[in-house]
Design a protein around this motif. Structure first.
Motif, PDB file in Angstrom:
ATOM      1  N   GLU A  81      23.812 -12.049  29.337  1.00  0.00           N
ATOM      2  CA  GLU A  81      24.803 -11.102  29.886  1.00  0.00           C
ATOM      3  C   GLU A  81      26.217 -11.678  29.773  1.00  0.00           C
ATOM      4  OE1 GLU A  81      24.482  -7.940  30.706  1.00  0.00           O
ATOM      5  OE2 GLU A  81      22.367  -8.186  30.111  1.00  0.00           O
ATOM      6  N   ILE A  82      26.343 -12.981  30.011  1.00  0.00           N
ATOM      7  CA  ILE A  82      27.667 -13.622  29.905  1.00  0.00           C
ATOM      8  C   ILE A  82      28.184 -13.490  28.469  1.00  0.00           C
ATOM      9  CG2 ILE A  82      28.925 -15.816  30.072  1.00  0.00           C
ATOM     10  CD1 ILE A  82      26.985 -16.641  32.302  1.00  0.00           C
ATOM     11  N   ILE A  83      27.291 -13.702  27.510  1.00  0.00           N
ATOM     12  CA  ILE A  83      27.712 -13.574  26.103  1.00  0.00           C
ATOM     13  C   ILE A  83      28.150 -12.149  25.803  1.00  0.00           C
ATOM     14  CG2 ILE A  83      26.862 -13.625  23.705  1.00  0.00           C
ATOM     15  CD1 ILE A  83      25.898 -16.305  24.202  1.00  0.00           C
ATOM     16  N   LYS A  84      27.349 -11.183  26.266  1.00  0.00           N
ATOM     17  CA  LYS A  84      27.700  -9.770  26.029  1.00  0.00           C
ATOM     18  C   LYS A  84      29.051  -9.426  26.644  1.00  0.00           C
ATOM     19  CE  LYS A  84      23.151  -7.576  26.134  1.00  0.00           C
ATOM     20  NZ  LYS A  84      22.372  -6.622  26.927  1.00  0.00           N
ATOM     21  N   ALA A  85      29.361 -10.071  27.779  1.00  0.00           N
ATOM     22  CA  ALA A  85      30.604  -9.758  28.499  1.00  0.00           C
ATOM     23  C   ALA A  85      31.803 -10.545  27.946  1.00  0.00           C
ATOM     24  CB  ALA A  85      30.420 -10.045  29.984  1.00  0.00           C
ATOM     25  N   GLY A  86      31.597 -11.294  26.847  1.00  0.00           N
ATOM     26  CA  GLY A  86      32.742 -11.999  26.234  1.00  0.00           C
ATOM     27  C   GLY A  86      32.921 -13.419  26.736  1.00  0.00           C
ATOM     28  N   GLY A  87      31.875 -13.967  27.372  1.00  0.00           N
ATOM     29  CA  GLY A  87      31.973 -15.344  27.871  1.00  0.00           C
ATOM     30  C   GLY A  87      31.398 -16.353  26.899  1.00  0.00           C
ATOM     31  N   VAL A  88      31.451 -17.625  27.307  1.00  0.00           N
ATOM     32  CA  VAL A  88      30.952 -18.741  26.504  1.00  0.00           C
ATOM     33  C   VAL A  88      29.896 -19.490  27.318  1.00  0.00           C
ATOM     34  CG1 VAL A  88      31.612 -20.936  25.411  1.00  0.00           C
ATOM     35  CG2 VAL A  88      33.185 -18.983  25.338  1.00  0.00           C
ATOM     36  N   VAL A  89      28.788 -19.844  26.679  1.00  0.00           N
ATOM     37  CA  VAL A  89      27.708 -20.572  27.370  1.00  0.00           C
ATOM     38  C   VAL A  89      27.187 -21.698  26.483  1.00  0.00           C
ATOM     39  CG1 VAL A  89      26.934 -18.500  28.615  1.00  0.00           C
ATOM     40  CG2 VAL A  89      25.883 -19.100  26.411  1.00  0.00           C
ATOM     41  N   ALA A  90      26.487 -22.661  27.097  1.00  0.00           N
ATOM     42  CA  ALA A  90      25.854 -23.731  26.309  1.00  0.00           C
ATOM     43  C   ALA A  90      24.349 -23.529  26.313  1.00  0.00           C
ATOM     44  CB  ALA A  90      26.217 -25.091  26.884  1.00  0.00           C
ATOM     45  N   PHE A  91      23.742 -23.726  25.154  1.00  0.00           N
ATOM     46  CA  PHE A  91      22.297 -23.485  25.025  1.00  0.00           C
ATOM     47  C   PHE A  91      21.673 -24.513  24.078  1.00  0.00           C
ATOM     48  CE2 PHE A  91      22.289 -21.653  20.724  1.00  0.00           C
ATOM     49  CZ  PHE A  91      23.633 -21.346  20.562  1.00  0.00           C
ATOM     50  N   PRO A  92      20.361 -24.766  24.244  1.00  0.00           N
ATOM     51  CA  PRO A  92      19.710 -25.759  23.384  1.00  0.00           C
ATOM     52  C   PRO A  92      19.316 -25.172  22.033  1.00  0.00           C
ATOM     53  CG  PRO A  92      18.130 -24.872  24.961  1.00  0.00           C
ATOM     54  CD  PRO A  92      19.451 -24.229  25.275  1.00  0.00           C
ATOM     55  N   THR A  93      19.364 -25.993  21.001  1.00  0.00           N
ATOM     56  CA  THR A  93      18.725 -25.652  19.728  1.00  0.00           C
ATOM     57  C   THR A  93      17.866 -26.863  19.357  1.00  0.00           C
ATOM     58  OG1 THR A  93      20.173 -26.597  18.016  1.00  0.00           O
ATOM     59  CG2 THR A  93      20.922 -24.542  19.041  1.00  0.00           C
ATOM     60  N   GLU A  94      17.149 -26.787  18.260  1.00  0.00           N
ATOM     61  CA  GLU A  94      16.311 -27.921  17.856  1.00  0.00           C
ATOM     62  C   GLU A  94      17.132 -29.105  17.341  1.00  0.00           C
ATOM     63  OE1 GLU A  94      16.828 -25.174  16.347  1.00  0.00           O
ATOM     64  OE2 GLU A  94      16.574 -25.287  14.161  1.00  0.00           O
ATOM     65  N   THR A  95      18.420 -28.866  17.006  1.00  0.00           N
ATOM     66  CA  THR A  95      19.260 -29.956  16.480  1.00  0.00           C
ATOM     67  C   THR A  95      20.068 -30.599  17.608  1.00  0.00           C
ATOM     68  OG1 THR A  95      20.995 -28.363  15.934  1.00  0.00           O
ATOM     69  CG2 THR A  95      19.430 -28.950  14.174  1.00  0.00           C
ATOM     70  N   VAL A  96      21.055 -29.858  18.106  1.00  0.00           N
ATOM     71  CA  VAL A  96      21.895 -30.309  19.224  1.00  0.00           C
ATOM     72  C   VAL A  96      22.208 -29.062  20.054  1.00  0.00           C
ATOM     73  CG1 VAL A  96      22.928 -32.170  17.843  1.00  0.00           C
ATOM     74  CG2 VAL A  96      24.105 -29.960  17.978  1.00  0.00           C
ATOM     75  N   TYR A  97      22.821 -29.249  21.224  1.00  0.00           N
ATOM     76  CA  TYR A  97      23.210 -28.091  22.040  1.00  0.00           C
ATOM     77  C   TYR A  97      24.408 -27.373  21.403  1.00  0.00           C
ATOM     78  CZ  TYR A  97      20.062 -29.003  25.943  1.00  0.00           C
ATOM     79  OH  TYR A  97      18.940 -29.136  26.718  1.00  0.00           O
ATOM     80  N   GLY A  98      24.434 -26.054  21.558  1.00  0.00           N
ATOM     81  CA  GLY A  98      25.533 -25.265  21.016  1.00  0.00           C
ATOM     82  C   GLY A  98      26.370 -24.645  22.128  1.00  0.00           C
ATOM     83  N   LEU A  99      27.630 -24.324  21.785  1.00  0.00           N
ATOM     84  CA  LEU A  99      28.557 -23.682  22.716  1.00  0.00           C
ATOM     85  C   LEU A  99      28.816 -22.295  22.143  1.00  0.00           C
ATOM     86  CD1 LEU A  99      30.302 -24.513  25.186  1.00  0.00           C
ATOM     87  CD2 LEU A  99      32.086 -25.179  23.575  1.00  0.00           C
ATOM     88  N   GLY A 100      28.155 -21.269  22.712  1.00  0.00           N
ATOM     89  CA  GLY A 100      28.076 -20.007  22.003  1.00  0.00           C
ATOM     90  C   GLY A 100      28.858 -18.843  22.586  1.00  0.00           C
ATOM     91  N   ALA A 101      29.227 -17.922  21.689  1.00  0.00           N
ATOM     92  CA  ALA A 101      29.865 -16.669  22.081  1.00  0.00           C
ATOM     93  C   ALA A 101      29.467 -15.590  21.075  1.00  0.00           C
ATOM     94  CB  ALA A 101      31.383 -16.816  22.110  1.00  0.00           C
ATOM     95  N   ASN A 102      29.730 -14.336  21.442  1.00  0.00           N
ATOM     96  CA  ASN A 102      29.469 -13.201  20.548  1.00  0.00           C
ATOM     97  C   ASN A 102      30.300 -13.344  19.266  1.00  0.00           C
ATOM     98  OD1 ASN A 102      29.410 -10.744  19.247  1.00  0.00           O
ATOM     99  ND2 ASN A 102      29.964  -9.526  21.064  1.00  0.00           N
ATOM    100  N   THR A 103      29.616 -13.410  18.121  1.00  0.00           N
ATOM    101  CA  THR A 103      30.274 -13.567  16.828  1.00  0.00           C
ATOM    102  C   THR A 103      31.347 -12.511  16.563  1.00  0.00           C
ATOM    103  OG1 THR A 103      28.299 -14.556  15.862  1.00  0.00           O
ATOM    104  CG2 THR A 103      29.843 -13.537  14.325  1.00  0.00           C
ATOM    105  N   PHE A 104      31.112 -11.286  17.031  1.00  0.00           N
ATOM    106  CA  PHE A 104      32.015 -10.182  16.688  1.00  0.00           C
ATOM    107  C   PHE A 104      33.176 -10.030  17.674  1.00  0.00           C
ATOM    108  CE2 PHE A 104      27.798  -8.918  14.931  1.00  0.00           C
ATOM    109  CZ  PHE A 104      28.140  -9.119  13.592  1.00  0.00           C
ATOM    110  N   ASP A 105      33.249 -10.916  18.660  1.00  0.00           N
ATOM    111  CA  ASP A 105      34.284 -10.820  19.692  1.00  0.00           C
ATOM    112  C   ASP A 105      35.301 -11.954  19.492  1.00  0.00           C
ATOM    113  OD1 ASP A 105      35.793 -10.976  22.040  1.00  0.00           O
ATOM    114  OD2 ASP A 105      34.108 -10.458  23.346  1.00  0.00           O
ATOM    115  N   ALA A 106      36.389 -11.613  18.806  1.00  0.00           N
ATOM    116  CA  ALA A 106      37.376 -12.637  18.438  1.00  0.00           C
ATOM    117  C   ALA A 106      37.930 -13.376  19.661  1.00  0.00           C
ATOM    118  CB  ALA A 106      38.519 -12.002  17.643  1.00  0.00           C
ATOM    119  N   GLN A 107      38.136 -12.644  20.742  1.00  0.00           N
ATOM    120  CA  GLN A 107      38.700 -13.287  21.945  1.00  0.00           C
ATOM    121  C   GLN A 107      37.729 -14.305  22.529  1.00  0.00           C
ATOM    122  OE1 GLN A 107      41.819 -13.098  22.651  1.00  0.00           O
ATOM    123  NE2 GLN A 107      41.971 -11.614  20.966  1.00  0.00           N
TER     124      GLN A 107
END
Ligand code: TXA
Ligand code: MG
Length: 339
Positions: A16-42
């Protein structure tokens, strides 16, 4: 904001945070990522601000299924039949997993993600939490590694918290399996170029693309803009000692003996560790298990910060298989390859 356990409720909340234009940290198999909606420039701009990332260093787009590839990469153009065939073979073999492909950009992807480039870097992570999150968010997630710019990439939720404190929701997926970032392979170059080494090795890619070459990590004309910056840096200066066997042991011990005024740390293999005296030893792992050395590298670099050493002397390792990725990171950490 806290480190949160991985469960359905928390993954949904973070989506929901991502959908609302926020940034979150999440695990992947390589390293943790700092993610946001790709299509939301802001939202994407917030990632750069949080990390202190130079704006000419593009992000990797994480997708959850193959349909999403067509949302971010332009695969329809006539000139790219060969490229499409290469991409298809590679993704059949390596996705989901630690291989990022550089492909022509779809116009819907904001230039904030690609730092103005006409190409996108895309991968499909294999970590179930990452795929679940992308699925719930309903959009491809643009994400660099979840560290402050220049710091070692995070391989646990605690590492992310060390760099970002209370600024973020961090989904805690435990220690990451691979521990080094994905291989970056540029398919828009001819011949195709490996811009960053990773767990999908040169040897594995050569099997499919016999003409693939290794990028030089040339700081003057970087193909992968991120590779020109100093990376993976613990707080102390790191010196990479070349060679293997008795020579490297002797060189490291000589350095320790001749700098008694400095607090010295050694990043050592299990095999050589017992040979040093007068320094703080951190064991990376066995020379016979480079996969585990790779997995531990970034957390071991962070350990030196806690030891408060002035200088870190790092042993060199074989550059075969995953060893190439390990050595690339050690060279970058030593700053020998940066401007
Ligand atoms: O394993 C990974 O790749 C992790 C996890 C979170 O997926 N992500 C990661 O992202 O390592 P980051 O931002 O730390 O590294 C991205 C690298 C940089 O070296 C960047 O320059 C390169 O990918 N890159 C991104 N887009 C590119 C493009 N269009 N062309 C060439 N290189 C690109
Ligand atoms: Mg990074």
């Amino acid at each position: 904001m806290p480190i949160v356990k991985v469960n359905k409720k928390n993954i949904a909340k973070v989506a929901e945070i991502i959908k609302a234009g926020g940034v979150v940290a999440f695990p992947t198999e390589t390293v943790y990522g700092l993610g946001a909606n790709t299509f939301d420039a802001q939202a994407v701009k917030k990632i750069f601000a949080l990390k202190g990332r130079p704006s000419d260093n593009p992000l990797i787009i994480h997708i959850g299924n193959l349909e999403d590839l067509g949302r971010v990469a332009e695969l329809e153009i006539a000139s790219s039949v060969h490229l499409l065939a290469m991409a298809n073979t590679l993704l059949k073999r390596f996705w989901p997993g630690p291989l990022t492909l550089v492909l022509p950009k779809k116009k819907e992807v904001p230039y904030e993600v690609t730092a103005g480039l006409e190409t996108v870097a895309v991968r499909m992570p294999s970590h179930p939490v990452a795929s679940h999150l992308i699925h719930l968010a309903g959009v491809p997630i643009a994400a660099p590694s979840a560290n402050k710019s220049g710091r070692p990439s995070p391989t646990s939720a605690v590492h992310v918290a060390e760099d970002f404190g209370d600024e973020l929701f961090i989904l805690d997926g435990g220690k990451t399996k691979i521990g080094l970032e994905s291989t970056v392979l540029d398919l828009t170059a001819s011949p195709p170029v490996i811009l960053r080494a990773g767990a999908v090795t040169l040897e594995m890619i050569l099997d499919i693309l016999p003409d693939v070459i290794l990028g030089k990590g040339d700081a003057e004309a970087p193909k992968s803009p991120g590779m020109k910056y100093r990376h993976y840096a613990p707080k102390a200066k790191l010196i990479l000692i070349g060679g293997e066997g008795e020579r490297v042991i002797a060189d490291i011990q000589y350095f320790i003996n001749s700098h008694s005024d400095l607090k010295i740390g050694v990043l050592a293999s299990r095999e050589y560790a017992v040979r040093y005296s007068g320094a703080r030893i951190v064991i990376l792992g066995s020379r016979h298990r480079l996969d585990l050395c790779a997995r531990n590298l970034f957390s071991k670099l962070r350990e030196f910060d806690k030891l408060g050493v002035d200088v870190i002397l790092a042993e060199s390792f074989s550059e075969e298989g995953i060893g190439a990725a390990l050595m690339e990171r050690l060279k970058k950490a030593s700053g020998s390859n940066h401007k």
